[in-house]
Design a protein around this motif. Sequence first.
Motif, PDB file in Angstrom:
ATOM      1  N   LEU A   9      43.335  49.749  34.401  1.00 55.36           N
ATOM      2  CA  LEU A   9      43.096  49.039  33.749  1.00 55.36           C
ATOM      3  C   LEU A   9      42.311  50.173  32.495  1.00 55.36           C
ATOM      4  O   LEU A   9      41.582  51.196  33.328  1.00 55.36           O
ATOM      5  N   THR A  10      42.015  49.905  31.481  1.00 52.26           N
ATOM      6  CA  THR A  10      42.209  50.810  30.730  1.00 52.26           C
ATOM      7  C   THR A  10      41.915  50.131  29.462  1.00 52.26           C
ATOM      8  O   THR A  10      42.731  48.722  28.675  1.00 52.26           O
ATOM      9  N   PHE A  11      40.658  50.547  28.472  1.00 50.04           N
ATOM     10  CA  PHE A  11      39.955  50.057  27.329  1.00 50.04           C
ATOM     11  C   PHE A  11      40.840  50.168  26.000  1.00 50.04           C
ATOM     12  O   PHE A  11      40.716  51.554  26.008  1.00 50.04           O
ATOM     13  N   ARG A  16      34.622  41.902  22.263  1.00 47.97           N
ATOM     14  CA  ARG A  16      34.193  41.176  20.675  1.00 47.97           C
ATOM     15  C   ARG A  16      33.194  40.613  21.511  1.00 47.97           C
ATOM     16  O   ARG A  16      31.813  39.457  21.331  1.00 47.97           O
ATOM     17  N   GLY A  17      33.248  39.838  23.080  1.00 44.46           N
ATOM     18  CA  GLY A  17      32.487  39.523  24.108  1.00 44.46           C
ATOM     19  C   GLY A  17      33.245  38.929  25.433  1.00 44.46           C
ATOM     20  O   GLY A  17      34.432  39.440  25.264  1.00 44.46           O
ATOM     21  N   ALA A  18      32.672  38.135  26.347  1.00 41.32           N
ATOM     22  CA  ALA A  18      33.419  38.300  27.207  1.00 41.32           C
ATOM     23  C   ALA A  18      34.628  37.443  27.760  1.00 41.32           C
ATOM     24  O   ALA A  18      35.118  36.671  26.838  1.00 41.32           O
ATOM     25  N   GLY A  19      35.492  38.350  28.058  1.00 35.30           N
ATOM     26  CA  GLY A  19      36.819  37.436  28.895  1.00 35.30           C
ATOM     27  C   GLY A  19      37.693  37.942  26.857  1.00 35.30           C
ATOM     28  O   GLY A  19      38.724  37.053  27.133  1.00 35.30           O
ATOM     29  N   ASP A  20      37.230  38.775  26.348  1.00 36.13           N
ATOM     30  CA  ASP A  20      38.059  39.462  25.534  1.00 36.13           C
ATOM     31  C   ASP A  20      39.216  40.259  25.504  1.00 36.13           C
ATOM     32  O   ASP A  20      39.276  41.584  25.785  1.00 36.13           O
ATOM     33  N   GLY A  63      45.176  47.508  46.126  1.00 37.42           N
ATOM     34  CA  GLY A  63      44.347  46.986  45.484  1.00 37.42           C
ATOM     35  C   GLY A  63      42.902  47.186  45.191  1.00 37.42           C
ATOM     36  O   GLY A  63      42.305  47.121  44.453  1.00 37.42           O
ATOM     37  N   ALA A  64      42.857  48.879  44.865  1.00 36.76           N
ATOM     38  CA  ALA A  64      41.747  49.201  44.685  1.00 36.76           C
ATOM     39  C   ALA A  64      41.688  48.985  43.050  1.00 36.76           C
ATOM     40  O   ALA A  64      43.508  49.102  42.522  1.00 36.76           O
ATOM     41  N   LEU A  65      41.249  49.729  42.073  1.00 34.39           N
ATOM     42  CA  LEU A  65      40.854  49.515  40.776  1.00 34.39           C
ATOM     43  C   LEU A  65      41.195  50.825  40.694  1.00 34.39           C
ATOM     44  O   LEU A  65      40.259  51.534  40.587  1.00 34.39           O
ATOM     45  N   ILE A  66      42.216  51.639  39.557  1.00 33.26           N
ATOM     46  CA  ILE A  66      41.961  52.266  38.641  1.00 33.26           C
ATOM     47  C   ILE A  66      42.244  52.602  37.251  1.00 33.26           C
ATOM     48  O   ILE A  66      42.744  52.080  36.564  1.00 33.26           O
ATOM     49  N   MET A  67      40.386  53.617  36.899  1.00 38.03           N
ATOM     50  CA  MET A  67      40.223  53.429  35.257  1.00 38.03           C
ATOM     51  C   MET A  67      40.421  55.022  34.980  1.00 38.03           C
ATOM     52  O   MET A  67      39.820  56.042  36.537  1.00 38.03           O
ATOM     53  N   VAL A 397      35.167  34.943  46.801  1.00 34.36           N
ATOM     54  CA  VAL A 397      35.088  33.813  45.959  1.00 34.36           C
ATOM     55  C   VAL A 397      34.901  34.074  43.847  1.00 34.36           C
ATOM     56  O   VAL A 397      35.350  33.206  43.371  1.00 34.36           O
ATOM     57  N   ALA A 398      35.478  35.331  43.927  1.00 34.20           N
ATOM     58  CA  ALA A 398      35.888  35.832  42.885  1.00 34.20           C
ATOM     59  C   ALA A 398      37.080  35.695  41.975  1.00 34.20           C
ATOM     60  O   ALA A 398      38.204  35.717  42.570  1.00 34.20           O
ATOM     61  N   ARG A 399      36.918  35.156  41.019  1.00 32.12           N
ATOM     62  CA  ARG A 399      38.270  34.567  40.464  1.00 32.12           C
ATOM     63  C   ARG A 399      39.475  34.693  39.368  1.00 32.12           C
ATOM     64  O   ARG A 399      40.090  35.083  39.048  1.00 32.12           O
ATOM     65  N   ASN A 400      38.651  36.483  38.888  1.00 30.58           N
ATOM     66  CA  ASN A 400      39.459  37.319  37.768  1.00 30.58           C
ATOM     67  C   ASN A 400      38.991  38.959  37.881  1.00 30.58           C
ATOM     68  O   ASN A 400      37.461  39.253  38.190  1.00 30.58           O
ATOM     69  N   LEU A 401      39.449  39.581  37.167  1.00 32.55           N
ATOM     70  CA  LEU A 401      39.654  40.275  36.998  1.00 32.55           C
ATOM     71  C   LEU A 401      37.606  41.153  36.490  1.00 32.55           C
ATOM     72  O   LEU A 401      37.053  41.635  37.010  1.00 32.55           O
ATOM     73  N   GLU A 402      37.338  39.771  35.905  1.00 30.48           N
ATOM     74  CA  GLU A 402      36.278  40.246  34.801  1.00 30.48           C
ATOM     75  C   GLU A 402      35.002  39.907  35.601  1.00 30.48           C
ATOM     76  O   GLU A 402      33.812  40.676  35.420  1.00 30.48           O
ATOM     77  N   GLU A 403      35.288  38.891  36.685  1.00 27.82           N
ATOM     78  CA  GLU A 403      33.964  38.703  37.181  1.00 27.82           C
ATOM     79  C   GLU A 403      34.231  40.023  38.806  1.00 27.82           C
ATOM     80  O   GLU A 403      33.355  40.524  39.081  1.00 27.82           O
ATOM     81  N   GLU A 404      35.078  40.547  38.800  1.00 30.76           N
ATOM     82  CA  GLU A 404      35.734  41.932  40.157  1.00 30.76           C
ATOM     83  C   GLU A 404      34.828  43.444  38.977  1.00 30.76           C
ATOM     84  O   GLU A 404      34.173  43.213  40.296  1.00 30.76           O
ATOM     85  N   LEU A 405      35.131  43.617  37.842  1.00 31.44           N
ATOM     86  CA  LEU A 405      34.317  44.155  37.152  1.00 31.44           C
ATOM     87  C   LEU A 405      33.100  44.071  37.508  1.00 31.44           C
ATOM     88  O   LEU A 405      31.693  45.034  37.079  1.00 31.44           O
ATOM     89  N   PHE A 406      32.402  42.888  37.143  1.00 31.26           N
ATOM     90  CA  PHE A 406      30.656  42.380  37.101  1.00 31.26           C
ATOM     91  C   PHE A 406      30.663  42.472  38.770  1.00 31.26           C
ATOM     92  O   PHE A 406      28.662  43.653  39.078  1.00 31.26           O
ATOM     93  N   VAL A 407      31.479  42.124  39.848  1.00 27.61           N
ATOM     94  CA  VAL A 407      30.797  42.758  41.372  1.00 27.61           C
ATOM     95  C   VAL A 407      30.331  44.121  41.473  1.00 27.61           C
ATOM     96  O   VAL A 407      29.359  44.963  41.680  1.00 27.61           O
ATOM     97  N   LEU A 408      31.323  44.766  41.015  1.00 23.06           N
ATOM     98  CA  LEU A 408      31.266  46.328  41.062  1.00 23.06           C
ATOM     99  C   LEU A 408      30.369  47.302  40.046  1.00 23.06           C
ATOM    100  O   LEU A 408      29.249  47.577  40.893  1.00 23.06           O
ATOM    101  N   MET A 409      29.678  45.849  39.323  1.00 20.02           N
ATOM    102  CA  MET A 409      29.199  46.725  38.520  1.00 20.02           C
ATOM    103  C   MET A 409      27.165  46.633  38.731  1.00 20.02           C
ATOM    104  O   MET A 409      26.385  47.052  38.506  1.00 20.02           O
ATOM    105  N   THR A 410      27.400  45.626  39.388  1.00 15.09           N
ATOM    106  CA  THR A 410      26.234  44.972  39.622  1.00 15.09           C
ATOM    107  C   THR A 410      25.587  45.371  41.151  1.00 15.09           C
ATOM    108  O   THR A 410      24.867  45.762  41.728  1.00 15.09           O
TER     109      THR A 410
END
Length: 432
Positions: A9-11, A16-20, A63-67, A397-410
């Motif tokens: 994953l790279t930016f 512009r908001g969630a889901g972009d 399984g891991a996310l490389i950033m 119960v995480a459904r997508n990448l963005e939820e996974e990221l939010f779990v990681l940061m929270t």
Amino acid sequence: MRAIRGRLLTFLLAPRGAGDAQSYRYIDDGIIVAKDGRIEAVGPADELTAQLPADMPVEHHAGALIMPGFIDPHIHFPQTQVIASYGAQLLEWLEKYTFVEEQKFADPAHSARNAEFFLDELARNGTTTAVAYCTAHPASAEALFAAAQKRNAGMIVGNSVMNRNGPPGLLAPAPTAIADSRDLIRRWHGSGRQRYAVTPRFAITSTDQQLAELGALLKEFPTVLMQTHLDENLNEIATIKRLFPNDPSYTAVYARFGLLGPRSLMGHCIHLEDAEVALLRDTQSVAVFCPTSNLFIGSGLFDYERLNAAGVRIALATDVGGGTSYSMLRTAAEAYKVMQLQSQNLPALAAFDLMTRRNSAALGLEGEIGAIAPGAFADLVVLDARATPAMAHRMEVARNLEEELFVLMTLGDDRAVRQTYIAGEPALEVRA
Ligand code: GUN
Ligand code: ZN
């Protein structure tokens, strides 16, 4: 050469908001080829594998996310034993704890031991580049530069210059302090991956003359960065008004001495008047948001939306030891809460973009670090969103990448960091 495989994953630009989905590139099973410290190639494993030499080692982080490795644009190297000091707001905290510990860095052996600890701790937290304040003693910057160089880690370092309102052990008269800074710039700025930041601690601890000399130094070396503190605490601001009665604002003091600009990192920026926001925007200076510090020292709430809407560049940092964690994940969690208290949102995509691409842009290093892209340094963090029982349970119960990221940061911290690569080399012992 080595190949590193996992979910990549790279930016690419600010979400512009969630889901972009336009803001990032995600490869579900990707490979990064690292050569001589930099990324040589990146792409889907099924495409790249065929092109790789059969004997090339592949490190597979299933399984891991490389950033891109995290970037911390404001941290204090001599405060590793100041972190977690009880009960004081800024000015008292500086006198009671910080100035006491910082004086110990006159000793090169103390500086060297702490430099190894500091860089180990950053790596354990997935941080691959930091912008670090040292003390006024050249030995402290020297030790950090030397230790970073040995690891091939790209650090931006500056000795905190002070000549008033501090203990004699931290003060250096103007000619000595400037000569020390110039000497460090000549020896270290651009040596390997190292860079220098001209560092007036803050306007309270330098006279007009010293601030002017630091401004001149910045002009003399046009690729050197600048870091300082600004509008963090109300008593600090009252002191500034007393010390600089003729300047219209705190920010205007730095402007008068040529210390604002696109390479200037202004820590905190909490209590800004409108004219100060305009000054920061017009000079393209960077406002550095340090949420764990702002909460811990009780400084106030960084108004992200106000600065963002005004067009001020923003970065996100730990500010250890006023800050309470070396982890950029913990820092993002607190940024989210500081924004919640002001009815603002920090989508996970925006948080991870800040910790990587946007922080690299704040340092003028976009393309070099903060991205998984050919030509960039192979500075990487390997993250596991199931690192703890609570995280694994939540991830069911995480459904997508963005939820996974939010779990990681929270919920995440150093335990979520499986590996950190610095210039293509693993920095951590592999965990069982
Ligand atoms: N202002 C001047 N020095 C410091 C410091 O070391 N930490 C913080 N948070 N603010 C400062
Ligand atoms: Zn700071």
